[in-house]
Write a protein that holds these residues in place. Structure first.
Motif, PDB file in Angstrom:
ATOM      1  N   SER A 195       0.798  -1.229   0.000  1.00 35.44           N
ATOM      2  CA  SER A 195       0.000   0.000   0.000  1.00 35.44           C
ATOM      3  C   SER A 195       0.830   1.278   0.000  1.00 35.44           C
ATOM      4  N   GLY A 196       2.131   1.180   0.289  1.00 32.93           N
ATOM      5  CA  GLY A 196       2.979   2.367   0.234  1.00 32.93           C
ATOM      6  C   GLY A 196       3.309   2.824  -1.174  1.00 32.93           C
ATOM      7  N   HIS A 197       2.946   2.037  -2.165  1.00 33.70           N
ATOM      8  CA  HIS A 197       3.184   2.423  -3.556  1.00 33.70           C
ATOM      9  C   HIS A 197       2.409   3.704  -3.874  1.00 33.70           C
ATOM     10  N   THR A 198       3.045   4.617  -4.594  1.00 29.26           N
ATOM     11  CA  THR A 198       2.463   5.952  -4.808  1.00 29.26           C
ATOM     12  C   THR A 198       1.127   5.907  -5.541  1.00 29.26           C
ATOM     13  N   ARG A 199       0.910   4.904  -6.377  1.00 25.54           N
ATOM     14  CA  ARG A 199      -0.338   4.838  -7.147  1.00 25.54           C
ATOM     15  C   ARG A 199      -1.298   3.789  -6.599  1.00 25.54           C
ATOM     16  N   PHE A 200      -1.033   3.295  -5.391  1.00 24.24           N
ATOM     17  CA  PHE A 200      -1.795   2.158  -4.871  1.00 24.24           C
ATOM     18  C   PHE A 200      -3.294   2.439  -4.867  1.00 24.24           C
ATOM     19  N   LEU A 201      -3.703   3.558  -4.292  1.00 20.98           N
ATOM     20  CA  LEU A 201      -5.125   3.859  -4.163  1.00 20.98           C
ATOM     21  C   LEU A 201      -5.720   4.536  -5.393  1.00 20.98           C
ATOM     22  N   SER A 202      -4.877   4.951  -6.308  1.00 19.79           N
ATOM     23  CA  SER A 202      -5.409   5.633  -7.493  1.00 19.79           C
ATOM     24  C   SER A 202      -5.633   4.677  -8.659  1.00 19.79           C
ATOM     25  N   GLY A 203      -5.599   3.378  -8.389  1.00 25.39           N
ATOM     26  CA  GLY A 203      -5.912   2.417  -9.439  1.00 25.39           C
ATOM     27  C   GLY A 203      -5.069   1.161  -9.418  1.00 25.39           C
ATOM     28  N   THR A 204      -3.817   1.272  -8.994  1.00 22.53           N
ATOM     29  CA  THR A 204      -2.923   0.118  -9.029  1.00 22.53           C
ATOM     30  C   THR A 204      -3.482  -1.059  -8.240  1.00 22.53           C
ATOM     31  N   ARG A 205      -4.018  -0.798  -7.030  1.00 24.34           N
ATOM     32  CA  ARG A 205      -4.573  -1.875  -6.208  1.00 24.34           C
ATOM     33  C   ARG A 205      -5.645  -2.648  -6.960  1.00 24.34           C
ATOM     34  N   ASP A 206      -6.567  -1.949  -7.584  1.00 27.20           N
ATOM     35  CA  ASP A 206      -7.707  -2.602  -8.232  1.00 27.20           C
ATOM     36  C   ASP A 206      -7.290  -3.305  -9.515  1.00 27.20           C
ATOM     37  N   TRP A 207      -6.387  -2.703 -10.255  1.00 25.29           N
ATOM     38  CA  TRP A 207      -5.926  -3.346 -11.486  1.00 25.29           C
ATOM     39  C   TRP A 207      -5.038  -4.542 -11.171  1.00 25.29           C
ATOM     40  N   TYR A 208      -4.263  -4.438 -10.108  1.00 26.74           N
ATOM     41  CA  TYR A 208      -3.459  -5.571  -9.646  1.00 26.74           C
ATOM     42  C   TYR A 208      -4.369  -6.752  -9.327  1.00 26.74           C
TER      43      TYR A 208
ATOM     44  N   LEU B  94      -9.460   3.999   3.879  1.00 28.09           N
ATOM     45  CA  LEU B  94      -8.877   4.728   5.003  1.00 28.09           C
ATOM     46  C   LEU B  94      -7.685   3.982   5.575  1.00 28.09           C
ATOM     47  N   LEU B  95      -7.868   2.719   5.893  1.00 29.24           N
ATOM     48  CA  LEU B  95      -6.807   1.951   6.538  1.00 29.24           C
ATOM     49  C   LEU B  95      -5.583   1.804   5.647  1.00 29.24           C
ATOM     50  N   ALA B  96      -5.805   1.719   4.357  1.00 26.27           N
ATOM     51  CA  ALA B  96      -4.682   1.557   3.425  1.00 26.27           C
ATOM     52  C   ALA B  96      -3.759   2.773   3.391  1.00 26.27           C
ATOM     53  N   THR B  97      -4.221   3.912   3.893  1.00 26.58           N
ATOM     54  CA  THR B  97      -3.397   5.122   3.832  1.00 26.58           C
ATOM     55  C   THR B  97      -2.291   5.147   4.873  1.00 26.58           C
ATOM     56  N   TYR B  98      -2.392   4.306   5.933  1.00 20.60           N
ATOM     57  CA  TYR B  98      -1.388   4.424   6.993  1.00 20.60           C
ATOM     58  C   TYR B  98      -0.740   3.116   7.417  1.00 20.60           C
TER      59      TYR B  98
END
Length: 687
Positions: free
Chosen positions: A145-158, A422-426
């Motif tokens: 989740s520390g990846h810079t694009r994690f919440l902007s799409g990378t998580r879901d496409w992964y 929320l939790l993924a941010t920290y």
């Protein structure tokens, strides 16, 4: 000269024959295969794979940093010179590990529909250069989740790609290698949240090696199993462990034989049929030349007791525990997961830090409830198990898995945490996050002060206790969970409400069981946030299905976060379980606020779970506080009890907006029902 040539020629011929006999292995991939991020002298996964496979194999690295599987991606692998070299190599074995870079917003949103076609084309092209090539494709290494694009799409496409890869393997008749399974719990090996370290590369190499040539290892059962264990009655129970790849495993139980075959990684599993309560039984597990015997096995009801220090509080320190320690209870069996190290305010040495990173934090085994074993066991868990065994005459297996000081986040699986916006941010930056209680951050900084690892692990870290402990018990069948935790989350009540609901959902999903949760409400102590926290726990008991709360505020301590009167809490949990799991006709639930009626200056407060209310030791009723419209606390003019309700006389010259009960941090409130179960902290607005 002629003699020398005669001697050299056989050597040259032997060397040529050895080279020609080698199996050619092509490692096709992106920067993870190439080895981006490794320090000088550290070996890539293909280099480590070569060492594992030996001289009979020629392993070549055809990785290209930034490569996409998608042919229209921003760096298509099929357009690289490495791809052309891989085809020219005409491999006997091809290992493909692509897809991580396809999570880039330039790729998946535009061309994701072509991923399966492009992967199939790559596989087909390798078969064209060598129709006999053995092709393996790998699932994705983790992106944290520390990846810079994690919440902007990378998580879901992964996640979308991860779901598609097994289908691609099936449709193209190639073998799938799991290089994600072990790595997804090892954020310590991913300094930049994407690229594994040399140790991570070793894990990949080992998985690939096992897929190619199998694994040779002794027969073993998982740590869950052993002499004196209890298996859940009336359900099928899996018995599982390790053996050499593809070897046949037999299990003999109750005059019947069951068979299985270990997979390429040496994992085997056999399902025992549902059995009624009883025993003891013997289980024999064997291969052609090895055998394991599990003796004195009982079938009964199995419980998981988890949480932080008040669950870990040992029986030998509990008030009134002497009789429990002395009494023999052969129906109770114990499994204590011992902590590798305590989270005391000291620096851990490098060997300990390494074991913590390797998730080697919990060790334990089944035992009978001997005096030596029970004194170091959880006081609450043992008192619960003893009471239950006495009342039901059913064998009880109790598994203790707790960490003093641990927060709720540490017990939730990583996927669930990362899927919460929320939790993924920290969770990846937890040691600097205000979402984590200051105590947890300060203590972990002390423990980890000697570590040089950027993402050093710790049992207060989000997901750690799930990955190091809970994960090993996911196949175990349980009757219910006992939970006593919250002290390390009382700084942020609203966050804890989200976390506790997330925890229960996470465990029910991962265990694949609708687990009942029996949890202990925080005790009373002079800490200002605790009344609201206790009230929040009460409300969640009403909101979350199949949860049941035991009140402990009446046996708190004004200064000690570890009150010693634990036996009564274990008994209250046992009564709750007897009422709700065994359907005993007893009133085990706490008196709960139901509703109120107001007439003039009199408020009548109605309670559930009681026929009649009373006070402890028949003392005058205390614990109710009135709050006026300006926020000041006032005492009621008078109070009385009538059956299941409390009559409160309000002051005539004040407008009261709220009534609170047991709202002092350290409470001396004394309302209880006819069963002696104390009422919970509560508050409610009035008109």
């Amino acid at each position: 000269m002629i003699k020398k040539l005669v001697l050299i020629l056989p050597i040259l011929l032997w060397s040529t024959m050895m080279v020609s006999a080698q199996k050619k292995v092509a490692c096709i991939g992106d920067s993870i295969t190439k080895g981006l991020g490794l320090k000088n002298g550290e070996k890539t996964y293909p280099e480590q794979l070569q060492e594992l496979l030996g001289i009979d194999f020629d392993v070549q690295n055809f990785g290209f940093s930034g490569a996409t599987l998608l042919s229209k991606g921003h760096k298509p692998y099929i357009e690289t010179s490495e791809y052309k070299q891989a085809l020219a190599f005409q491999p006997d074995v091809a290992i493909i590990a692509l897809g991580v870079n396809d999570t880039d917003p330039r790729n998946w949103p535009n061309y994701g529909d072509e991923f399966e076609k492009d992967y199939s084309t790559l596989i087909s092209n390798l078969r064209k250069v060598n129709p006999k090539v053995a092709i393996y494709i790998c699932n994705l290494t983790p992106i944290f989740s520390g990846h810079t694009r994690f919440l902007s799409g990378t998580r879901d496409w992964y996640q979308a790609i991860s779901l598609l890869i097994p289908t691609i393997a099936q449709h193209n008749q190639v073998q799938l290698i799991d290089i994600n399974g072990q790595l997804k719990s090892r954020i310590d090996l991913f300094e930049d949240n994407v690229h594994p370290s040399s140790e991570g590369a070793a894990i990949i190499a080992n998985q690939v090696s096992q897929a190619i040539q199998g694994v040779n290892q002794p027969l073993a059962v998982a740590l869950n199993f052993g002499d004196h264990m209890v298996l859940q009655r009336n359900r099928e129970n899996p018995i599982f462990g390790k053996a050499s790849s593809n070897i046949h495993v037999k299990l003999k139980f109750n005059q019947k034989t069951y068979q299985s075959q270990a997979d390429e990684n040496g994992n085997w599993s056999i399902l025992l049929p549902a059995m009624p309560a009883g025993g003891p039984f013997e289980i024999q597990i064997q291969t052609d030349n090895q055998q394991i015997n599990l003796n004195d096995v009982l079938f009964g009801d199995v419980y998981l007791a988890s949480g932080q220090s008040n669950m870990a509080f040992e029986l030998k320190y509990a008030t009134g525990a002497d009789s429990l320690i002395q009494i023999n209870s052969p129906q109770v069996r114990l499994f204590k997961n011992n902590n590798l190290v305590q989270t005391n305010p000291v620096s851990w040495d490098l060997a300990t830090l390494d074991k913590v990173n390797n998730l080697d934090f919990f060790t334990g085994n089944w035992s009978t409830s001997t005096k030596e074993d029970k004194v170091n066991f959880s006081a609450i868990a043992y008192a619960f198990a003893y009471e239950l065994a006495e009342k039901t005459n059913i064998p009880i297996g109790i598994i203790e898995l707790d960490v003093p000081g641990s927060n709720t986040e540490s017990w939730i699986d990583r996927t669930t945490l990362e899927n919460d916006n929320l939790l993924a941010t920290y969770i990846h930056n937890w040691r600097k996050s205000d979402f984590i209680q200051d105590f947890c951050r300060t203590r972990s900084d002390q423990n980890l002060s000697l570590s040089l690892v950027k993402n050093q692990r710790h049992p207060y870290e989000p997901a750690y206790n799930f990955e190091a402990g809970i994960k090993h018990w996911l196949k175990t069948q349980f009757t219910a969970v006992l939970w006593y935790q919250g002290e390390s989350n009382a700084h942020n009540i609203e966050l804890h409400e989200r976390l506790f609901k997330t925890l229960i959902k996470s465990w029910r999903h991962n265990f694949n069981q609708d687990l009942p949760f029996y949890y202990v409400q925080l005790s009373s102590i002079n800490r200002p946030s605790w009344p609201r926290f206790r009230d929040s726990q009460r409300q969640m008991d009403q909101q979350i299905e199949n949860t049941f709360m035991a009140v402990s505020s009446d046996v708190g301590d004004p200064t000690d976060v570890h009150p010693k009167n634990k036996i009564i809490i274990g008994k209250r949990l046992a009564k709750l379980v007897l009422a709700h799991e065994y359907k005993s006709k007893i009133n085990a639930d706490y008196p709960a606020f139901d509703h109120y009626q107001k007439k003039n200056e009199v408020v009548t407060v109605y309670f559930q779970n009681c026929k009649t209310l009373q006070t402890k030791d028949h003392q005058p009723l205390q614990g109710f506080i009135l709050v006026d419209e300006k926020g000041f606390d006032l005492q009621p003019e008078s109070m009385s009890i009538q059956k299941n309700r409390v009559i409160i006389q309000l002051p005539r010259d004040k407008k009261i907006k709220e009534i609170r009960y047991a709202y002092s941090p350290y409470s001396t409130a004394n309302l209880e029902n006819e069963s002696g179960i104390p009422a919970s902290t509560c508050s409610f607005k009035i008109d």
